[in-house]
Motif scaffolding. Structure first.
Motif, PDB file in Angstrom:
ATOM      1  N   HIS A 103      39.559  38.708  62.958  1.00  0.00           N
ATOM      2  CA  HIS A 103      39.848  37.237  61.390  1.00  0.00           C
ATOM      3  C   HIS A 103      39.116  36.329  61.803  1.00  0.00           C
ATOM      4  O   HIS A 103      38.779  35.083  61.721  1.00  0.00           O
ATOM      5  CB  HIS A 103      40.892  37.462  60.944  1.00  0.00           C
ATOM      6  N   ALA A 104      39.696  35.693  63.711  1.00  0.00           N
ATOM      7  CA  ALA A 104      39.369  34.826  63.954  1.00  0.00           C
ATOM      8  C   ALA A 104      37.494  34.261  63.643  1.00  0.00           C
ATOM      9  O   ALA A 104      37.223  33.320  64.037  1.00  0.00           O
ATOM     10  CB  ALA A 104      39.379  34.797  65.199  1.00  0.00           C
ATOM     11  N   TYR A 105      37.504  35.335  64.440  1.00  0.00           N
ATOM     12  CA  TYR A 105      35.258  35.225  63.938  1.00  0.00           C
ATOM     13  C   TYR A 105      35.192  35.015  62.301  1.00  0.00           C
ATOM     14  O   TYR A 105      34.328  34.343  62.697  1.00  0.00           O
ATOM     15  CB  TYR A 105      34.787  36.652  64.863  1.00  0.00           C
ATOM     16  N   ALA A 106      35.305  35.958  61.619  1.00  0.00           N
ATOM     17  CA  ALA A 106      34.970  35.828  60.220  1.00  0.00           C
ATOM     18  C   ALA A 106      35.818  34.500  59.611  1.00  0.00           C
ATOM     19  O   ALA A 106      34.290  33.494  58.676  1.00  0.00           O
ATOM     20  CB  ALA A 106      35.932  37.460  59.721  1.00  0.00           C
ATOM     21  N   GLU A 107      36.759  34.032  60.633  1.00  0.00           N
ATOM     22  CA  GLU A 107      36.773  32.801  59.790  1.00  0.00           C
ATOM     23  C   GLU A 107      35.763  31.659  60.176  1.00  0.00           C
ATOM     24  O   GLU A 107      35.673  30.688  59.106  1.00  0.00           O
ATOM     25  CB  GLU A 107      38.217  32.167  59.899  1.00  0.00           C
ATOM     26  N   GLN A 108      35.768  31.734  61.175  1.00  0.00           N
ATOM     27  CA  GLN A 108      34.807  29.873  61.476  1.00  0.00           C
ATOM     28  C   GLN A 108      33.485  30.548  61.118  1.00  0.00           C
ATOM     29  O   GLN A 108      32.376  29.226  60.492  1.00  0.00           O
ATOM     30  CB  GLN A 108      34.894  30.356  62.769  1.00  0.00           C
ATOM     31  N   SER A 109      32.980  31.543  61.091  1.00  0.00           N
ATOM     32  CA  SER A 109      31.333  32.140  60.439  1.00  0.00           C
ATOM     33  C   SER A 109      31.864  31.648  59.249  1.00  0.00           C
ATOM     34  O   SER A 109      30.587  30.989  59.173  1.00  0.00           O
ATOM     35  CB  SER A 109      31.270  34.124  60.975  1.00  0.00           C
ATOM     36  N   LEU A 110      32.434  32.136  57.965  1.00  0.00           N
ATOM     37  CA  LEU A 110      32.416  31.412  56.795  1.00  0.00           C
ATOM     38  C   LEU A 110      32.738  30.030  56.523  1.00  0.00           C
ATOM     39  O   LEU A 110      32.028  29.835  55.895  1.00  0.00           O
ATOM     40  CB  LEU A 110      33.687  31.967  56.007  1.00  0.00           C
ATOM     41  N   ALA A 111      33.403  29.684  57.889  1.00  0.00           N
ATOM     42  CA  ALA A 111      33.426  28.438  57.413  1.00  0.00           C
ATOM     43  C   ALA A 111      31.766  27.442  57.430  1.00  0.00           C
ATOM     44  O   ALA A 111      31.167  26.936  56.898  1.00  0.00           O
ATOM     45  CB  ALA A 111      34.449  27.469  57.969  1.00  0.00           C
ATOM     46  N   LEU A 112      31.840  27.724  58.441  1.00  0.00           N
ATOM     47  CA  LEU A 112      29.841  27.832  58.948  1.00  0.00           C
ATOM     48  C   LEU A 112      29.012  27.950  57.850  1.00  0.00           C
ATOM     49  O   LEU A 112      27.650  27.525  57.636  1.00  0.00           O
ATOM     50  CB  LEU A 112      29.447  28.397  60.166  1.00  0.00           C
ATOM     51  N   LEU A 145      24.276  27.594  61.271  1.00  0.00           N
ATOM     52  CA  LEU A 145      23.836  29.306  60.408  1.00  0.00           C
ATOM     53  C   LEU A 145      23.745  29.854  61.965  1.00  0.00           C
ATOM     54  O   LEU A 145      23.565  31.727  62.274  1.00  0.00           O
ATOM     55  CB  LEU A 145      22.705  29.360  59.724  1.00  0.00           C
ATOM     56  N   MET A 146      22.843  29.957  63.301  1.00  0.00           N
ATOM     57  CA  MET A 146      22.725  31.188  63.650  1.00  0.00           C
ATOM     58  C   MET A 146      23.667  31.221  64.560  1.00  0.00           C
ATOM     59  O   MET A 146      24.228  31.914  64.811  1.00  0.00           O
ATOM     60  CB  MET A 146      21.686  29.868  65.382  1.00  0.00           C
ATOM     61  N   VAL A 147      24.790  30.214  64.712  1.00  0.00           N
ATOM     62  CA  VAL A 147      26.083  30.272  64.999  1.00  0.00           C
ATOM     63  C   VAL A 147      26.655  31.189  64.318  1.00  0.00           C
ATOM     64  O   VAL A 147      27.684  32.279  65.076  1.00  0.00           O
ATOM     65  CB  VAL A 147      26.943  29.128  66.017  1.00  0.00           C
ATOM     66  N   ALA A 148      26.992  31.086  62.786  1.00  0.00           N
ATOM     67  CA  ALA A 148      27.778  31.860  62.179  1.00  0.00           C
ATOM     68  C   ALA A 148      27.033  33.299  62.325  1.00  0.00           C
ATOM     69  O   ALA A 148      28.222  34.676  62.502  1.00  0.00           O
ATOM     70  CB  ALA A 148      27.411  31.242  61.007  1.00  0.00           C
ATOM     71  N   SER A 149      25.972  33.207  62.274  1.00  0.00           N
ATOM     72  CA  SER A 149      25.255  34.866  62.199  1.00  0.00           C
ATOM     73  C   SER A 149      26.119  35.787  63.832  1.00  0.00           C
ATOM     74  O   SER A 149      26.027  36.811  64.122  1.00  0.00           O
ATOM     75  CB  SER A 149      23.808  34.944  62.546  1.00  0.00           C
ATOM     76  N   LEU A 150      25.717  35.165  64.485  1.00  0.00           N
ATOM     77  CA  LEU A 150      26.221  35.735  65.952  1.00  0.00           C
ATOM     78  C   LEU A 150      28.041  35.832  65.837  1.00  0.00           C
ATOM     79  O   LEU A 150      28.410  37.190  65.964  1.00  0.00           O
ATOM     80  CB  LEU A 150      25.995  34.454  67.119  1.00  0.00           C
ATOM     81  N   MET A 151      28.969  34.922  65.421  1.00  0.00           N
ATOM     82  CA  MET A 151      30.431  35.265  65.367  1.00  0.00           C
ATOM     83  C   MET A 151      30.321  36.007  64.189  1.00  0.00           C
ATOM     84  O   MET A 151      31.254  36.934  64.363  1.00  0.00           O
ATOM     85  CB  MET A 151      31.100  33.967  64.566  1.00  0.00           C
ATOM     86  N   GLY A 152      29.900  35.767  62.929  1.00  0.00           N
ATOM     87  CA  GLY A 152      29.694  36.962  61.985  1.00  0.00           C
ATOM     88  C   GLY A 152      29.376  38.988  62.666  1.00  0.00           C
ATOM     89  O   GLY A 152      30.269  39.538  61.867  1.00  0.00           O
ATOM     90  N   GLY A 153      28.360  39.186  63.526  1.00  0.00           N
ATOM     91  CA  GLY A 153      28.638  39.860  64.028  1.00  0.00           C
ATOM     92  C   GLY A 153      29.533  40.602  64.968  1.00  0.00           C
ATOM     93  O   GLY A 153      30.011  41.418  64.943  1.00  0.00           O
ATOM     94  N   LEU A 154      29.981  39.391  65.340  1.00  0.00           N
ATOM     95  CA  LEU A 154      31.240  39.946  66.795  1.00  0.00           C
ATOM     96  C   LEU A 154      32.928  40.429  66.021  1.00  0.00           C
ATOM     97  O   LEU A 154      33.148  41.332  65.423  1.00  0.00           O
ATOM     98  CB  LEU A 154      31.795  38.558  67.040  1.00  0.00           C
TER      99      LEU A 154
END
Length: 356
Positions: free
Chosen positions: A212-221, A238-247
């Protein structure tokens, strides 16, 4: 049993970081013939990036087109056999491109050290030996392939990844300059893959505080990126969001959209991110808030997804897609629950495909 996944060992992030690639590879060039294999999206052949590759005289550079189809088991086996026959085991594999190139590089790294066809390793923890050193350099953001422990391949029977901790890249080079030239529609399709990863990760039974922590920040980005548009600042986000979404999906799971996407891609060859967008557009029953936001963002960027595609598909084609999608129990377990087989049927999946 809790998941215990290995992460990427090293990551360099920042504009111009691609120019450090040669220095990063140098310590790996040991032995009598320490050559590297560069797997590069054919889009860059003859373009400035190709001239910046830190390839030495005995290195091998493959420009591979991913326009026609996604990575296949036959493609990986053929490439592996050619490399080993001509020069033996390389010191490393470097993938430079989008999600498909990332998957090719990860799969090739593994198959260079594991005998037989890659078809026998499609699944979880079937790989017997660690692969060679491998580096991911994404030039498009959204798939999360740069951090995932899966190298998705389409085989003669199924579309499924080589999934184990050895699949994960040893090194990432995240240079936002490299994604600046992505066409607007594919910028949207691949970026929405990250958005969909997070919506599915969040809305399922395997979701947890970590994912959830990764998804929450990825969605915010993602929201910051797609409510503004493509520019240097949003490329970085977007580059960071992609990484966090993958995690996030690594520590949770994907769901209905990805299960259906696998069926569409396996049977019709539809590229993954585009297939996800086609399907997400019709999943209000499962992700009402996520689909509403997806449609708003598509309208904002004037992305017109085609309707009525299923009118061109016969029942046999739709049935095949439904069977591919049905045979992904881990996704359905996450999306629906342990009793998913009481709710998901082949006929029900066929009805979902007919919405497209």
């Amino acid at each position: 049993m809790h998941k215990n996944f290995k992460g990427v060992d090293k990551t360099v992030f920042g504009r111009g970081s691609f120019d450090q690639l040669g220095d990063i590879l140098a310590p790996r060039r040991t032995g009598d013939d320490p050559y590297m294999v560069f797997v590069v999206d054919a889009y860059f052949k003859g373009k400035p990036l190709a001239g910046r590759l830190p390839a030495e005289a005995n290195d091998r550079v493959y420009f591979i087109s991913v326009e026609e189809h996604e990575p296949t088991t036959d493609q990986i086996d053929t490439l592996r056999d050619e490399i080993l026959a001509q020069q033996g085991l390389p010191a490393g594999v470097i993938g430079i491109g989008g999600g498909s190139i990332m998957d090719i590089a990860k799969a090739l790294s593994l198959m260079l050290t594991n005998e037989g066809s890659s078809t026998q390793y499609q699944g979880l923890n079937l790989i017997k030996k660690p692969g060679v050193y491998h580096v991911g350099v994404p030039t498009i953001s959204g798939t999360g392939a740069e951090v995932s422990m899966t190298a998705v391949l389409t085989g003669p029977v199924k579309k499924l990844g080589l999934k184990c901790e050895w699949t994960v890249f040893d090194q990432l080079v995240l240079d936002p300059d490299l994604i600046a030239s992505v066409p607007r529609d594919w910028w949207f399709y691949t970026g929405m893959d990250t958005f969909i990863h997070c919506i599915e990760s969040e809305n399922g039974h395997f979701n947890n505080a970590y994912s959830h922590a990764y998804a929450e920040q990825s969605l915010a980005l993602c929201r910051q990126v797609f409510t503004v548009g493509q520019n240097p600042e949003t490329d970085e986000k977007l580059m960071v969001a992609s990484l966090m979404g993958g995690l996030s999906l690594t520590y949770s799971e994907v769901g209905v959209c990805h299960a259906l996407s696998y069926g569409l891609s396996k049977i019709l060859g539809t590229r993954h991110c585009y297939a996800n967008c086609l399907i997400m557009n019709h999943l209000e029953d499962y992700y009402p808030e996520g689909v509403a936001e997806f449609k708003q963002l598509a309208a904002l960027h004037q992305i017109n997804l085609p309707q009525g595609l299923s009118a061109e598909w016969d029942d046999d084609t739709i049935t095949k897609m439904a069977h591919v999608s049905y045979n992904l129990p881990h996704m359905w377990h996450h999306a629906i629950g342990e009793d998913w087989e009481q709710h998901i049927t082949i006929d029900g999946l066929k009805d979902l495909f007919r919405r497209l």
